[in-house]
Design an enzyme around this catalytic site. Structure first.
Site, short mmCIF file in Angstrom:
data_model
loop_
_atom_site.label_atom_id
_atom_site.label_comp_id
_atom_site.label_asym_id
_atom_site.label_seq_id
_atom_site.Cartn_x
_atom_site.Cartn_y
_atom_site.Cartn_z
N GLU A 298 -36.60 -45.54 53.54
CA GLU A 298 -38.01 -45.16 53.34
C GLU A 298 -38.88 -45.69 54.47
OE1 GLU A 298 -37.74 -46.74 49.15
OE2 GLU A 298 -38.87 -44.92 48.74
N ALA B 148 -35.31 -52.43 49.69
CA ALA B 148 -36.26 -53.41 49.19
C ALA B 148 -35.45 -54.60 48.68
CB ALA B 148 -37.10 -52.80 48.08
N GLU C 175 -30.97 -46.17 45.01
CA GLU C 175 -31.68 -46.86 43.92
C GLU C 175 -31.17 -46.45 42.54
OE1 GLU C 175 -33.12 -45.38 46.53
OE2 GLU C 175 -34.81 -46.57 47.27
C1 HXC Z 1 -31.54 -58.27 48.56
C2 HXC Z 1 -29.63 -57.88 49.72
C3 HXC Z 1 -29.89 -56.50 49.74
C4 HXC Z 1 -31.08 -56.05 49.11
C5 HXC Z 1 -28.03 -56.84 50.76
N1 HXC Z 1 -28.47 -58.04 50.36
N2 HXC Z 1 -28.87 -55.88 50.39
N3 HXC Z 1 -30.45 -58.76 49.13
N4 HXC Z 1 -31.88 -56.96 48.54
N5 HXC Z 1 -31.45 -54.77 49.11
C6 HXC Z 1 -27.81 -59.34 50.56
C7 HXC Z 1 -26.59 -59.49 49.69
O1 HXC Z 1 -26.97 -59.89 48.39
C8 HXC Z 1 -25.84 -60.56 50.43
O2 HXC Z 1 -26.43 -61.82 50.16
C9 HXC Z 1 -26.14 -60.25 51.89
O3 HXC Z 1 -27.33 -59.44 51.88
C10 HXC Z 1 -25.04 -59.44 52.57
O4 HXC Z 1 -24.77 -58.29 51.79
P1 HXC Z 1 -23.31 -57.88 51.29
O5 HXC Z 1 -23.48 -57.00 50.12
O6 HXC Z 1 -22.44 -59.09 51.14
O7 HXC Z 1 -22.79 -57.04 52.56
P2 HXC Z 1 -21.69 -55.87 52.56
O8 HXC Z 1 -20.57 -56.21 51.60
O9 HXC Z 1 -21.38 -55.64 53.98
O10 HXC Z 1 -22.44 -54.59 51.95
C11 HXC Z 1 -23.55 -54.01 52.60
C12 HXC Z 1 -24.33 -53.04 51.65
C13 HXC Z 1 -24.66 -53.81 50.35
C14 HXC Z 1 -23.43 -51.83 51.32
C15 HXC Z 1 -25.55 -52.57 52.39
O11 HXC Z 1 -25.32 -55.05 50.71
C16 HXC Z 1 -25.58 -53.08 49.45
O12 HXC Z 1 -25.17 -52.16 48.73
N6 HXC Z 1 -26.87 -53.47 49.38
C17 HXC Z 1 -27.83 -52.94 48.46
C18 HXC Z 1 -28.26 -51.57 48.88
C19 HXC Z 1 -29.28 -51.03 47.93
O13 HXC Z 1 -29.02 -50.81 46.72
N7 HXC Z 1 -30.51 -50.77 48.42
C20 HXC Z 1 -31.55 -50.28 47.61
C21 HXC Z 1 -32.37 -51.43 47.09
S1 HXC Z 1 -33.65 -50.88 46.00
P3 HXC Z 1 -25.53 -63.06 49.61
O14 HXC Z 1 -26.58 -64.12 49.42
O15 HXC Z 1 -24.85 -62.58 48.40
O16 HXC Z 1 -24.60 -63.32 50.77
C22 HXC Z 1 -34.78 -50.18 47.02
C23 HXC Z 1 -35.72 -49.24 46.37
C24 HXC Z 1 -37.02 -49.74 46.09
O17 HXC Z 1 -34.81 -50.32 48.19
C25 HXC Z 1 -37.61 -48.98 44.97
C26 HXC Z 1 -37.14 -49.49 43.66
C27 HXC Z 1 -38.25 -50.02 42.81
#
Ligand code: HXC
Length: 257
Positions: free
Chosen positions: A111, A65, A131
């Site tokens: 999901e 998300a 998360e």
């Molecule tokens: C918003 C996101 C994002 C996300 C990545 N980006 N994931 N933006 N929401 N979930 C953005 C980054 O901020 C970045 O933007 C760009 O995408 C590229 O990501 P990087 O992190 O630079 O890439 P990399 O180093 O290759 O790492 C990839 C990754 C990492 C390991 C997938 O992006 C990551 O850990 N993402 C988050 C994963 C996560 O926690 N997902 C769960 C979300 S919560 P900029 O602008 O900085 O370049 C969820 C649950 C919902 O889904 C329920 C909760 C209420």
């Protein structure tokens, strides 16, 4: 139709949907949900379309998300607006939807893949529910669907530690139906979808509905539901055609009636 966050192509009877927010690794925001709901409504309404494939990029199916969209929210707005409840509508799509996952399927991305009817994984796929590292939890059904798909032990470990599993571990655990070399993923998914879209349409709806009942009811109720739908299919013209075609050693010609 044009969509802000999706590329939608019709490949004969298959609707191929590509998540297209590369700057955010296809993070799922409200616009993605809106766009996906319109595509799914169009799929169900269009007799020329029989099955959908949802895919992302080689790097990410969807990295979750959209954290930036959720960051400033508080309990009152999340609960008050029942944030994420719209995804329940996605799961009410009646025609089959295949997730073709390459790269990251994390959080909401995992999901979403699990809300599809089955997952085909590229050998590059990585699934996780990270998360907890953001001090939250799955919110689009992940804790429930993951536990049903892979069992309590692996679901619990994944949700509590955020550990990602690769495509082979996902296949061993029953999360994905098959692992495919990344270069062939989308074509293989479209081919699989085309095979489904070539089946008798009412039988497709019934088979999807009854397998889903296995997740939603107990065994006795599910078996009863299956049998009633099975009986119902004997009221269709395509059942007569399908069985006649088998006996006459020819392909069936479906009317969807
Ligand atoms: C918003 C996101 C994002 C996300 C990545 N980006 N994931 N933006 N929401 N979930 C953005 C980054 O901020 C970045 O933007 C760009 O995408 C590229 O990501 P990087 O992190 O630079 O890439 P990399 O180093 O290759 O790492 C990839 C990754 C990492 C390991 C997938 O992006 C990551 O850990 N993402 C988050 C994963 C996560 O926690 N997902 C769960 C979300 S919560 P900029 O602008 O900085 O370049 C969820 C649950 C919902 O889904 C329920 C909760 C209420």
């Amino acid at each position: 139709a044009d969509y802000e966050t999706l590329i939608v192509e019709r490949r004969d009877r298959v609707t191929l949907v590509t998540l297209n927010r590369p700057q955010a690794l296809n993070a799922l925001n409200a616009q993605v949900l809106d766009d996906l709901l319109s595509v799914m409504a169009a799929l169900d309404a269009d007799p020329s379309q029989g099955c959908a494939v949802i895919t992302g990029s080689p790097k990410a199916f969807a990295a979750g998300a959209d954290i930036k969209e959720m960051q400033a929210q508080g309990f009152a707005t999340m609960y008050g607006h029942d944030f994420f409840a719209g995804w329940d509508r996605f799961t009410r799509t009646r025609k089959p939807v295949i997730a073709a996952v390459a790269g990251y399927a994390l959080g909401g991305g995992c999901e979403l893949a699990m809300m599809c009817d089955f997952i085909l994984a590229a050998d590059t796929a990585k699934f996780g529910q990270p998360e907890i590292k953001l001090a939250v939890s799955p919110g689009m059904g992940g804790s429930q669907r993951l536990a049903r798909a892979v069992g309590k032990a692996k679901a619990m470990e994944m949700c509590l530690t955020g550990r990602m599993i690769d495509a082979d571990e996902a296949e061993r655990a029953g999360l994905v139906s098959r692992v495919i070399p990344a270069a062939d993923l989308v074509e293989e998914a479209v081919k699989t979808a085309a095979a489904i879209a070539a089946m008798a349409p009412l039988a497709v709806l019934a088979n999807k509905e009854m397998v889903n009942m296995a997740f939603e009811t107990g065994l006795a109720a599910g078996v009863q539901f299956e049998r009633r739908l099975f009986h119902g299919l004997f009221g269709t013209a395509d059942q007569s055609e399908g069985m006649a075609a088998f006996v006459e050693k020819r392909a069936g010609a479906w009317t969807g009636k």
